[in-house]
Design an enzyme around this catalytic site. Structure first.
Site, mmCIF file in Angstrom:
data_model
loop_
_atom_site.group_PDB
_atom_site.id
_atom_site.type_symbol
_atom_site.label_atom_id
_atom_site.label_comp_id
_atom_site.label_asym_id
_atom_site.label_seq_id
_atom_site.Cartn_x
_atom_site.Cartn_y
_atom_site.Cartn_z
ATOM 1 N N ASP A 7 -12.036 -6.849 -2.799
ATOM 2 C CA ASP A 7 -10.686 -6.443 -3.191
ATOM 3 C C ASP A 7 -9.906 -7.619 -3.782
ATOM 4 O OD1 ASP A 7 -11.094 -3.861 -2.473
ATOM 5 O OD2 ASP A 7 -9.861 -3.900 -0.666
ATOM 6 N N ASP A 33 7.193 -17.141 11.641
ATOM 7 C CA ASP A 33 6.323 -17.769 10.644
ATOM 8 C C ASP A 33 6.623 -17.302 9.228
ATOM 9 O OD1 ASP A 33 5.155 -19.027 12.750
ATOM 10 O OD2 ASP A 33 3.207 -18.046 12.589
#
Length: 293
Positions: A72, A175
């Site tokens: 992908d 994060d």
């Protein structure tokens, strides 16, 4: 006039061009014109066996279809170029999970269904991603999967303020954040705890990465919104923007990242009757193809 098909193999996946050669023969026997192009700018010498590799950009102008051989990631890498040139893509998976690819390498004979050029295409929503600095646009990209804003190589908490159409949506301390399309919902967003969204849907998923605020998991929003992400109280901590795993773009403290639905779409060729739910169950759920024995 015969149709022209670009074959884009990832030489790290299709070593020796074995699968590409089989596909090339099938397509030529049906009367198609084929050309082989590298999905990468600087192909390694000899990586494409005895194929004469042509420059991709000029070939796109006269192509009718692109077939990729890889994972992908290869499709993501080429999605922007095919979308801008309005060329449909057909992915042959030679990588890992392969949610976007239509066929597995073992299903190469299915390419014979292209003979009468009577196939369906599935339109996948894309994102326009821009960065504004001092009121000026300094970065723009188009992505099929996602836009990711996260900390640098040294782990640290970053603070982000997210707005939708100028109205406050969420504050994130963690994060970073992922804004994904439905196609990207099974990628990084899923790993971060986001929802699985049917790929033909028209939505934007906002998913925090390791947030300290446990009350905030993720949002699924209408694609009519324009999302703005601003950095807050991060000092000189490095923060980066990634669009579809592209090269990192470093952000400054006063930058504003805007994400909206793009006018461009990725058109994926469909030759089988596989449904997204079936593919997801086979590859991700216990007992499926990816289950270890």
């Amino acid at each position: 006039m015969s149709k022209k098909i670009i074959l884009c193999p990832n030489p790290d996946r299709d070593r020796g061009m074995k699968t590409t050669k089989v596909a090339d023969q099938i397509l030529r026997e049906m009367g198609f014109e084929t050309v082989v192009c590298s999905p990468f700018r600087d192909p390694k010498e000899g990586a494409f066996a005895n194929y004469q590799v042509r420059p991709l950009v000029p070939e796109l102008k006269s192509a009718d279809l692109m077939i990729t051989f890889g994972g992908d990631g290869t499709i993501l890498h080429l999605a922007k170029m095919t979308a801008l040139n309005r060329i449909p893509m057909l992915g042959i998976n030679m990588g890992g999970l392969g949610f976007v690819a239509e066929l597995e390498a073992s299903e190469i004979d299915v390419l014979k269904k292209l003979k009468n050029w009577d196939f369906e295409t599935e339109e996948r929503m894309m994102l326009d991603v821009s960065v504004y600095r001092d009121g000026k646009q300094i970065y723009n990209n188009v992505g099929l999967n996602d836009a990711v804003i996260r900390e640098g190589p040294i782990s640290h908490v970053i603070h982000l303020k997210i707005s939708s159409d100028g109205r406050h949506l969420a504050d994130i301390a963690g994060d970073g954040v992922i804004v994904s399309t439905p196609t990207g919902s099974t990628a990084y967003s899923l790993s971060a705890g986001g929802p699985v969204v049917e790929p033909e849907a028209q939505t934007m998923v906002v998913c925090p990465i390791c947030t300290h605020n446990m009350r905030f998991s993720s949002y699924v929003l209408s694609p009519e919104h324009t999302l703005s992400v601003e950095l807050e109280r991060n000092g000189r901590k490095p923060v980066y923007l990634f669009v579809d795993e592209s090269r990192a773009f470093p952000l400054r403290g006063d930058d504003c990242v805007q994400v909206r639905r793009s006018k461009h779409v990725t058109r994926l060729v469909r030759l089988t009757e596989k449904s997204f739910c079936e593919v997801f169950a086979q590859k991700m759920l216990p007992g499926g193809l990816n289950d270890e024995k």
